[in-house]
Design a protein around this motif. Structure first.
Motif, mmCIF file in Angstrom:
data_model
loop_
_atom_site.group_PDB
_atom_site.id
_atom_site.type_symbol
_atom_site.label_atom_id
_atom_site.label_comp_id
_atom_site.label_asym_id
_atom_site.label_seq_id
_atom_site.Cartn_x
_atom_site.Cartn_y
_atom_site.Cartn_z
ATOM 1 N N ALA A 105 0.895 -1.278 -0.060
ATOM 2 C CA ALA A 105 0.043 0.000 0.150
ATOM 3 C C ALA A 105 0.811 1.371 -0.022
ATOM 4 C CB ALA A 105 -0.933 -0.201 1.102
ATOM 5 N N THR A 106 1.819 1.082 0.946
ATOM 6 C CA THR A 106 2.767 2.524 0.878
ATOM 7 C C THR A 106 3.389 2.564 -0.550
ATOM 8 O OG1 THR A 106 3.100 2.102 3.225
ATOM 9 C CG2 THR A 106 4.678 3.419 2.106
ATOM 10 N N ALA A 107 3.950 1.667 -0.932
ATOM 11 C CA ALA A 107 4.551 1.671 -2.169
ATOM 12 C C ALA A 107 3.953 2.168 -3.423
ATOM 13 C CB ALA A 107 5.301 0.281 -2.606
ATOM 14 N N LYS A 108 2.677 1.600 -3.467
ATOM 15 C CA LYS A 108 1.528 2.159 -4.365
ATOM 16 C C LYS A 108 1.145 3.715 -4.199
ATOM 17 C CE LYS A 108 -0.420 0.034 -7.008
ATOM 18 N NZ LYS A 108 -0.185 -0.224 -8.676
ATOM 19 N N LEU A 109 1.234 4.300 -2.913
ATOM 20 C CA LEU A 109 0.849 5.589 -2.597
ATOM 21 C C LEU A 109 2.111 6.431 -3.234
ATOM 22 C CD1 LEU A 109 -1.109 7.432 -1.326
ATOM 23 C CD2 LEU A 109 0.374 7.150 1.007
ATOM 24 N N THR A 110 3.316 6.077 -2.886
ATOM 25 C CA THR A 110 4.488 6.824 -3.264
ATOM 26 C C THR A 110 4.784 6.872 -4.584
ATOM 27 O OG1 THR A 110 5.668 5.909 -0.964
ATOM 28 C CG2 THR A 110 7.053 6.781 -2.922
ATOM 29 N N LYS A 122 5.356 16.962 -10.976
ATOM 30 C CA LYS A 122 6.408 17.706 -10.598
ATOM 31 C C LYS A 122 6.122 17.976 -9.151
ATOM 32 C CE LYS A 122 8.027 19.982 -14.781
ATOM 33 N NZ LYS A 122 8.144 20.909 -15.638
ATOM 34 N N LEU A 123 4.852 18.252 -8.791
ATOM 35 C CA LEU A 123 4.401 18.689 -7.272
ATOM 36 C C LEU A 123 4.388 17.299 -6.507
ATOM 37 C CD1 LEU A 123 1.693 21.263 -7.973
ATOM 38 C CD2 LEU A 123 4.049 21.369 -7.353
ATOM 39 N N GLY A 124 4.547 16.064 -7.011
ATOM 40 C CA GLY A 124 4.860 14.919 -6.494
ATOM 41 C C GLY A 124 3.530 14.731 -5.368
ATOM 42 N N GLN A 125 3.685 14.424 -4.068
ATOM 43 C CA GLN A 125 2.746 14.069 -2.989
ATOM 44 C C GLN A 125 2.003 15.277 -2.717
ATOM 45 O OE1 GLN A 125 2.550 10.998 -2.524
ATOM 46 N NE2 GLN A 125 4.546 10.605 -4.012
ATOM 47 N N VAL A 126 2.256 16.178 -3.148
ATOM 48 C CA VAL A 126 1.352 17.301 -2.953
ATOM 49 C C VAL A 126 -0.187 17.306 -3.315
ATOM 50 C CG1 VAL A 126 1.028 19.923 -3.379
ATOM 51 C CG2 VAL A 126 3.147 19.108 -2.724
ATOM 52 N N TRP A 127 -0.146 16.369 -4.462
ATOM 53 C CA TRP A 127 -1.363 16.255 -5.347
ATOM 54 C C TRP A 127 -2.459 15.401 -4.378
ATOM 55 C CZ3 TRP A 127 -3.114 19.076 -8.954
ATOM 56 C CH2 TRP A 127 -2.498 19.728 -9.763
ATOM 57 N N GLN A 128 -1.730 14.696 -3.410
ATOM 58 C CA GLN A 128 -2.691 13.845 -2.654
ATOM 59 C C GLN A 128 -3.367 14.759 -1.695
ATOM 60 O OE1 GLN A 128 -0.286 11.230 0.011
ATOM 61 N NE2 GLN A 128 0.805 10.627 -1.570
ATOM 62 N N VAL A 129 -3.261 16.022 -1.489
ATOM 63 C CA VAL A 129 -4.227 16.945 -0.763
ATOM 64 C C VAL A 129 -4.627 17.871 -1.779
ATOM 65 C CG1 VAL A 129 -4.050 18.716 0.766
ATOM 66 C CG2 VAL A 129 -2.539 17.041 1.115
ATOM 67 N N PHE A 134 -5.137 -2.045 -1.168
ATOM 68 C CA PHE A 134 -5.604 -0.895 -1.989
ATOM 69 C C PHE A 134 -6.555 0.156 -1.266
ATOM 70 C CE2 PHE A 134 -4.701 -3.278 -5.833
ATOM 71 C CZ PHE A 134 -3.868 -2.384 -6.414
ATOM 72 N N CYS A 135 -7.266 -0.557 -0.253
ATOM 73 C CA CYS A 135 -8.220 0.136 0.751
ATOM 74 C C CYS A 135 -7.233 0.853 1.697
ATOM 75 C CB CYS A 135 -9.040 -0.545 1.363
ATOM 76 S SG CYS A 135 -10.554 -1.108 0.419
ATOM 77 N N LEU A 136 -6.063 0.216 2.265
ATOM 78 C CA LEU A 136 -5.187 0.743 2.933
ATOM 79 C C LEU A 136 -4.312 2.092 2.308
ATOM 80 C CD1 LEU A 136 -3.968 0.895 5.678
ATOM 81 C CD2 LEU A 136 -2.264 -0.855 4.952
ATOM 82 N N GLN A 137 -4.139 1.779 1.101
ATOM 83 C CA GLN A 137 -3.602 3.150 0.433
ATOM 84 C C GLN A 137 -4.229 4.378 0.359
ATOM 85 O OE1 GLN A 137 -2.941 2.088 -3.998
ATOM 86 N NE2 GLN A 137 -2.557 4.220 -4.235
#
Length: 309
Positions: free
Chosen positions: A59-64, A71-78, A151-154
């Motif tokens: 789950a963590t690998a899929k999220l990363t 370009k904004l990377g993980q910022v898109w999660q928010v 996937f739910c944990l992700q």
């Protein structure tokens, strides 16, 4: 001649020989089983628990990797749920005026969007959990339920990132920190259980009929519109007395609406208990158990078929 051509060939099963019986006895004596056979339910649960570290790491690998090319990377999660909330505010809050009569509408809307996105993304990912990972399913032996659960944990991890932005929005719009915020924890646990159960149901259906993945966005969009994400169910029912009597209980018992309202009740002080359906915690627990346990058993029953054909 026509009779001969039209008559299907007769097939006879090969009779069991003593050699077959000897081989079966030999295999049983040494603990050998049919390759890919479905384990018993308790054994399956133990196998799944033994792979808990794999589930978390996957789950963590899929999220990363999800936004690794941006370009904004993980910022898109928010940013993604925030942009969705901004669009819904413009269309529903401003143009359709659904914000009338709803205190703290922006926190109300953003909470609804974030919590709904958790359910929506979990189900969409679960639908493709098997059909979209056939290489992994066919190459490695592991309990297949690990995939929809991971996937739910992700999606839960992504929601927790978004919750930081939600807290900022609540504080900016004057919603005070309260002891009731602790209720968000059991609400999220129940919602995760519900999401995982539905995801496992959809994973089995999607494994057999991949075209379901193309249909699900339309189903989920319809579900969102009746779940009170952008508007208040309580306000609607109080303003429209002409609605049939069954509409109110059905809308309030909708599991997506139940979990959204529980989070609003936990986080927003102007969202009162009177706006919740009767016995809301029992209702939330019932949906979680029904979907979680039922979905798990339904998925397990087809364990030996995944990745074949």
């Amino acid at each position: 001649m026509s009779q001969v051509l039209d008559t299907p060939p007769q097939t006879t099963a090969r009779p069991t020989t003593p050699a077959d019986d000897d081989l079966a006895a030999l295999a049983a004596r040494h603990g050998l089983t049919v390759s890919g056979a479905r384990p018993s339910l308790p054994q399956y649960v133990r196998q799944l628990w033994a792979r808990r570290h794999f589930i978390t790491a996957f789950a963590t690998a899929k999220l990363t990797a999800q936004y690794s090319q941006a370009k904004l990377g993980q910022v898109w999660q928010v940013m993604t749920p925030l942009l969705n909330a901004a669009v819904y505010y413009l269309i529903f809050g401003v143009l359709l005026q659904t914000k009338k009569g709803v205190p703290d509408y922006v926190p109300f809307l953003v909470t609804g969007v974030f919590i709904w996105t958790f359910t929506q993304s979990s189900i969409l990912a679960g639908t493709r959990a098997i059909s979209g990972n056939l290489g992994l399913v066919r190459a490695l032996h592991f309990p297949r339920a690990a995939l929809p659960i991971s996937f739910c944990l992700q999606q839960l991890q992504q929601l927790l990132f978004s919750m930081a932005a939600l807290v900022v929005i609540l504080l900016v719009f004057g919603v005070p920190v309260a002891a009731s915020w602790v209720l968000a924890i059991p609400a999220l646990i129940l919602q995760f259980t519900f999401n995982a159960g539905v995801s496992m149901i959809m994973a089995r259906l999607g494994a057999k009929t991949p075209d379901i993945a193309q249909l699900m966005p339309f189903v989920l969009r319809t579900w969102m519109y009746v779940s009170g994400v952008m508007w208040s169910i309580d306000h609607l029912l109080s303003q429209h007395n002409s609605l049939p009597g069954w509409v109110g209980p059905v809308l309030q018992a909708n599991p997506a609406a139940v979990y959204i309202d529980l989070m609003r009740f936990a986080l927003i002080d102007s969202f009162h208990a009177s706006q919740l359906p009767d016995h809301v915690w029992m209702l939330a627990t019932g949906w979680a158990l029904l979907a979680g346990v039922g979905g798990f058993i339904y998925f397990w029953k087809a364990e030996e078929t995944y990745g074949r054909g």
